[in-house]
Write a protein that holds these residues in place. Structure first.
Motif, PDB file in Angstrom:
ATOM      1  N   PRO A 142      40.283 -27.147  29.922  1.00 51.30           N
ATOM      2  CA  PRO A 142      39.361 -26.141  29.349  1.00 51.30           C
ATOM      3  C   PRO A 142      38.412 -26.748  28.316  1.00 51.30           C
ATOM      4  CG  PRO A 142      41.685 -25.549  29.036  1.00 51.30           C
ATOM      5  CD  PRO A 142      41.646 -26.990  29.395  1.00 51.30           C
ATOM      6  N   GLN A 143      38.126 -28.045  28.441  1.00 54.21           N
ATOM      7  CA  GLN A 143      37.418 -28.772  27.391  1.00 54.21           C
ATOM      8  C   GLN A 143      36.192 -28.049  26.826  1.00 54.21           C
ATOM      9  OE1 GLN A 143      38.500 -31.443  25.846  1.00 54.21           O
ATOM     10  NE2 GLN A 143      36.756 -31.321  24.481  1.00 54.21           N
ATOM     11  N   THR A 144      35.236 -27.717  27.693  1.00 58.54           N
ATOM     12  CA  THR A 144      34.000 -27.153  27.131  1.00 58.54           C
ATOM     13  C   THR A 144      34.266 -25.762  26.549  1.00 58.54           C
ATOM     14  OG1 THR A 144      33.412 -26.526  29.376  1.00 58.54           O
ATOM     15  CG2 THR A 144      32.329 -28.461  28.478  1.00 58.54           C
ATOM     16  N   ARG A 176      34.943 -34.365  18.319  1.00 58.78           N
ATOM     17  CA  ARG A 176      33.833 -34.167  19.255  1.00 58.78           C
ATOM     18  C   ARG A 176      32.483 -34.353  18.583  1.00 58.78           C
ATOM     19  NH1 ARG A 176      38.296 -33.818  22.472  1.00 58.78           N
ATOM     20  NH2 ARG A 176      39.451 -31.917  22.058  1.00 58.78           N
ATOM     21  N   ILE A 177      31.526 -34.579  19.440  1.00 60.39           N
ATOM     22  CA  ILE A 177      30.145 -34.511  18.986  1.00 60.39           C
ATOM     23  C   ILE A 177      29.866 -33.025  18.753  1.00 60.39           C
ATOM     24  CG2 ILE A 177      27.767 -34.780  19.786  1.00 60.39           C
ATOM     25  CD1 ILE A 177      28.937 -37.073  21.621  1.00 60.39           C
ATOM     26  N   HIS A 178      29.143 -32.681  17.674  1.00 59.73           N
ATOM     27  CA  HIS A 178      28.863 -31.246  17.509  1.00 59.73           C
ATOM     28  C   HIS A 178      27.391 -30.965  17.240  1.00 59.73           C
ATOM     29  CE1 HIS A 178      29.654 -32.476  13.340  1.00 59.73           C
ATOM     30  NE2 HIS A 178      28.875 -31.462  12.995  1.00 59.73           N
ATOM     31  N   ASP A 179      26.536 -31.930  17.553  1.00 59.01           N
ATOM     32  CA  ASP A 179      25.112 -31.607  17.448  1.00 59.01           C
ATOM     33  C   ASP A 179      24.403 -31.974  18.738  1.00 59.01           C
ATOM     34  OD1 ASP A 179      25.552 -34.435  16.298  1.00 59.01           O
ATOM     35  OD2 ASP A 179      23.401 -34.367  16.777  1.00 59.01           O
ATOM     36  N   LYS A 180      23.375 -31.216  19.000  1.00 56.71           N
ATOM     37  CA  LYS A 180      22.684 -31.316  20.289  1.00 56.71           C
ATOM     38  C   LYS A 180      22.105 -32.724  20.492  1.00 56.71           C
ATOM     39  CE  LYS A 180      19.221 -29.250  23.139  1.00 56.71           C
ATOM     40  NZ  LYS A 180      17.814 -29.517  23.224  1.00 56.71           N
ATOM     41  N   GLU A 181      21.545 -33.238  19.408  1.00 58.40           N
ATOM     42  CA  GLU A 181      20.852 -34.516  19.500  1.00 58.40           C
ATOM     43  C   GLU A 181      21.800 -35.622  19.993  1.00 58.40           C
ATOM     44  OE1 GLU A 181      17.900 -36.463  19.954  1.00 58.40           O
ATOM     45  OE2 GLU A 181      17.727 -34.335  19.416  1.00 58.40           O
ATOM     46  N   ALA A 206      21.681 -33.345  32.727  1.00 58.58           N
ATOM     47  CA  ALA A 206      22.468 -32.949  31.548  1.00 58.58           C
ATOM     48  C   ALA A 206      22.254 -31.464  31.264  1.00 58.58           C
ATOM     49  CB  ALA A 206      22.069 -33.789  30.339  1.00 58.58           C
ATOM     50  N   LYS A 207      21.012 -31.049  31.375  1.00 62.79           N
ATOM     51  CA  LYS A 207      20.698 -29.648  31.084  1.00 62.79           C
ATOM     52  C   LYS A 207      21.364 -28.743  32.123  1.00 62.79           C
ATOM     53  CE  LYS A 207      16.881 -26.796  29.545  1.00 62.79           C
ATOM     54  NZ  LYS A 207      17.141 -25.594  30.250  1.00 62.79           N
ATOM     55  N   GLY A 267      23.887 -27.577  29.823  1.00 62.77           N
ATOM     56  CA  GLY A 267      22.897 -26.883  28.999  1.00 62.77           C
ATOM     57  C   GLY A 267      23.568 -25.866  28.084  1.00 62.77           C
ATOM     58  N   PHE A 268      24.573 -25.172  28.624  1.00 60.91           N
ATOM     59  CA  PHE A 268      25.237 -24.122  27.835  1.00 60.91           C
ATOM     60  C   PHE A 268      25.860 -24.682  26.561  1.00 60.91           C
ATOM     61  CE2 PHE A 268      29.617 -25.239  28.884  1.00 60.91           C
ATOM     62  CZ  PHE A 268      29.462 -25.974  30.048  1.00 60.91           C
ATOM     63  N   LEU A 269      26.406 -25.896  26.659  1.00 55.99           N
ATOM     64  CA  LEU A 269      27.068 -26.486  25.496  1.00 55.99           C
ATOM     65  C   LEU A 269      26.017 -26.920  24.473  1.00 55.99           C
ATOM     66  CD1 LEU A 269      29.932 -27.304  24.479  1.00 55.99           C
ATOM     67  CD2 LEU A 269      29.414 -29.594  25.303  1.00 55.99           C
ATOM     68  N   MET A 270      24.954 -27.543  24.991  1.00 53.93           N
ATOM     69  CA  MET A 270      23.926 -28.013  24.061  1.00 53.93           C
ATOM     70  C   MET A 270      23.190 -26.838  23.432  1.00 53.93           C
ATOM     71  SD  MET A 270      22.806 -31.675  25.477  1.00 53.93           S
ATOM     72  CE  MET A 270      22.366 -31.245  27.133  1.00 53.93           C
ATOM     73  N   ASP A 271      23.040 -25.756  24.181  1.00 54.16           N
ATOM     74  CA  ASP A 271      22.465 -24.542  23.593  1.00 54.16           C
ATOM     75  C   ASP A 271      23.356 -24.066  22.449  1.00 54.16           C
ATOM     76  OD1 ASP A 271      20.369 -24.491  25.298  1.00 54.16           O
ATOM     77  OD2 ASP A 271      21.161 -22.896  26.607  1.00 54.16           O
ATOM     78  N   ALA A 272      24.655 -24.021  22.736  1.00 48.01           N
ATOM     79  CA  ALA A 272      25.606 -23.517  21.730  1.00 48.01           C
ATOM     80  C   ALA A 272      25.558 -24.366  20.466  1.00 48.01           C
ATOM     81  CB  ALA A 272      27.015 -23.498  22.299  1.00 48.01           C
TER      82      ALA A 272
END
Ligand code: ASP
Length: 582
Positions: free
Chosen positions: A197-199, A486-491, A507-508, A512-517
């Motif tokens: 359930p990682q993401t 974890r990484i926690h920023d979009k960049e 990637a998007k 995309g959902f994770l990077m949006d979040a």
């Protein structure tokens, strides 16, 4: 009322009482004038007795028709047994049957439902529901439940919330292939079953859930190595506002709690070892540290002494096997053949016996003096009476091969004791791993793992050197848990995808959902997942996870009981908009 008591409950205190029991006929002993029946349920066995002098002829006849695995309900009174059986809880009593009902008959089972059964693995798997009636399997399932309860209670007391996450999702890259499920309502589209359930657990952190856990099924379509299952269970956890240290502490606490509660062992603080050290000392990122035999690199001591075989190799490395100087030529030859098997793939093995009298005798005496060999002994930590074994070759391969030999010898010499527990943390894993096949870097853990800040700059120049905030919990040579900050920023996350060879579009599309979040106030977070099946098996003192799973799959990923996977009929295929290529 089917029963007033279970079959494991009655003892001398109930003598004289009327009882009703229900269960399965384990065994019938018919002496004509007396019939004994062992009645079994989940809780135990109770001996029933039918006696010509005290029971009607009709009842005797009916009892005579009973056979193994019939399901019956009996009424009778508890009486003292003449010959008591101290080995079972109900051994002091028996039940004199006054009446009974056959609730169901049974075909003769294909194997004996006894602790020591005559049924082979395949047969037992085909009739797993019968196998589960046997103590060895039943007890393991009950044990699993106990471990699960302790985990839930512990984490719940620590403030963790169990949240369920969906099974019909989109791919989560954890290094294996996905199992996919076609969507009937969305033509030509597929769900993937979660490899973990990682993401979702990361999204729960963005959702402010703070401390999450779940005992959850995960699905990975891998070629099945020994004792792996395509669906398995994890204790999956994630926390927000934590650093690596916080996670290690909480889950060291959980592991220590389980070891204490279940095995009554106290373990000191878990040692920590870097990945590099684990590889150098044990050739393995999940070292069994219940025993020594640490690797000693012998390049300086063994190269350039005229022994060509070593000179050309990247690494010469050895171990000292305690007490094995007495091995015969044949025993050593067996070890050599063992490492040459394709499963290990070594070219050979050089040996040196450190005799009790202090002299050394080796397979390479022509090239090495007593002093040279003494230096090997010192480096490997060999004492008189020990056997030094040396391998050479490509560094990574040779370490893996010597590690296999070390584990083999650990087993042979009885050094891997089931009642000893030696946990440790392996930390500072590399972030990336080079994949020969695709000629690309892959995430060693998964793409959401954060690199160590101080190594960040190396990503451009020497990616293989970048270490991650990733850790594994190792117990007795098994990886029982692993996780990361974890990484926690979009960049940073987009950069990571780029390093892993994703185009921005890919990637998007996939994440995309994770990077949006991550654009909406994602807190710093990290987590870990334990392999629950393996953990339970180790705590249960067993090597194999299979018996701790009610309905496991075989080595070909098949469930032989329900015969899955199976074909779909034409209509179902049509509904799913699928056409087979076969
Ligand atoms: N999802 C990871 C795994 O299944 C564990 C983690 O990083 O928490 O191995």
């Amino acid at each position: 009322m089917y029963r007033s008591h279970t079959c494991g409950e009655l003892n001398a205190q109930q003598i004289g009482n009327k009882v009703t029991l229900s269960g399965w006929v384990q065994k019938v002993r018919n002496k004509g004038f007396m019939i004994w029946v062992d009645l079994r349920d989940r809780y135990g066995l109770t001996q029933l007795i039918f006696d010509e002098e005290r029971s009607s002829k009709e009842l005797m006849d009916k009892a005579g028709s009973l056979a193994r695995e019939f399901v019956i309900q009996v009424e009778g009174s508890v009486i003292e047994r003449e010959s008591k059986n101290p080995n079972i809880a109900t051994g002091e009593i028996e039940v004199l049957v006054e009446d009974f009902k056959i609730l169901n008959s049974s075909k003769t089972p294909p194997f004996t439902i006894e602790d020591e059964t005559d049924g082979g693995e395949d047969l037992r798997m085909k009739y797993r529901y019968l196998d589960i009636r046997r103590n060895p399997v039943k007890n393991k399932l009950m044990f699993r439940h106990q471990v699960g309860m302790k985990v839930r209670n512990y984490l719940s007391n620590e403030g963790f919330i169990e949240v369920e996450t969906p099974y019909l999702i989109k791919s989560t890259p954890e290094g294996a292939r996905d199992f996919v499920v076609p969507s009937r309502m969305n033509e030509g589209q597929f769900y993937a079953l979660p490899q973990s359930p990682q993401t979702f657990k990361q999204l729960l952190m963005v959702g402010g859930m703070d401390k999450y856990f779940q005992i959850v099924k995960c699905f990975r379509d891998e070629d099945l190595r020994a004792d792996r299952q395509p669906e398995f269970t994890q204790i999956d956890c994630e926390m927000a506002f934590v650093e690596q240290e916080d996670i290690l502490n909480i889950f060291e606490g959980l592991t220590r709690h389980l070891l204490k509660e279940i095995k009554d062992v106290d373990v000191a603080e878990f040692p920590r070892m870097t990945y590099d050290d684990a590889m150098r000392k044990y050739g393995n990122d999940k070292p069994d540290i219940r025993f020594g035999m640490e690797f000693a690199e012998l390049d300086d001591l063994a190269k350039n002494k005229g022994f060509n075989v070593f000179d050309q190799q990247e690494l010469v490395v050895g171990i000292a096997v305690p007490g094995a100087a007495s091995y015969t030529r044949k025993e050593i030859d067996n070890l050599i053949s063992w490492v040459k098997r394709p499963q290990v793939g070594a070219n050979g093995l050089v040996w040196a016996k450190y005799n009790e009298d202090g002299s050394l005798k080796s397979s390479v005496d022509k090239f090495y003096s007593q002093e040279d060999l003494k230096a090997w002994a010192e480096a490997t930590g060999a004492n008189p009476g020990d056997l030094i074994l040396v391998m050479a070759g490509d560094s990574a391969k040779t370490r893996t091969q010597l590690s296999a030999l070390r584990m083999h010898l650990g087993n042979e010499l009885g050094l891997r004791k089931a009642d000893e527990f030696a946990p440790l943390w392996v930390v500072d894993f590399p972030l990336l791993e080079w994949d020969e096949e695709t000629e690309r870097f892959h995430a060693m853990h998964h793409p959401f793992t954060s690199p160590k800040k101080e190594d960040f700059a190396l990503l451009e120049t020497e990616p293989a050197k970048v270490r991650a905030n990733a850790y594994d919990l190792v117990l007795n040579g098994n990886e029982i848990g692993g996780g990361s900050i974890r990484i926690h920023d979009k960049e940073t996350q987009s950069q990571m995808f780029k390093y892993l060879g994703f185009t921005p579009e890919e990637a998007k599309e996939q994440f995309g959902f994770l990077m949006d979040a991550f654009q909406y106030g994602a807190p710093p977070h990290g987590g870990i997942a334990f392999g629950f099946d393996r953990l339970v098996a180790i705590l249960g003192g067993q090597e194999s996870i299979r018996d701790f799973i009610a309905f496991p799959k075989n080595n070909a990923g098949r469930d032989v009981m329900i015969d899955a996977p199976a074909k779909l009929d034409e209509q179902q295929l049509n509904e799913l908009h699928l056409k087979l290529k076969l």
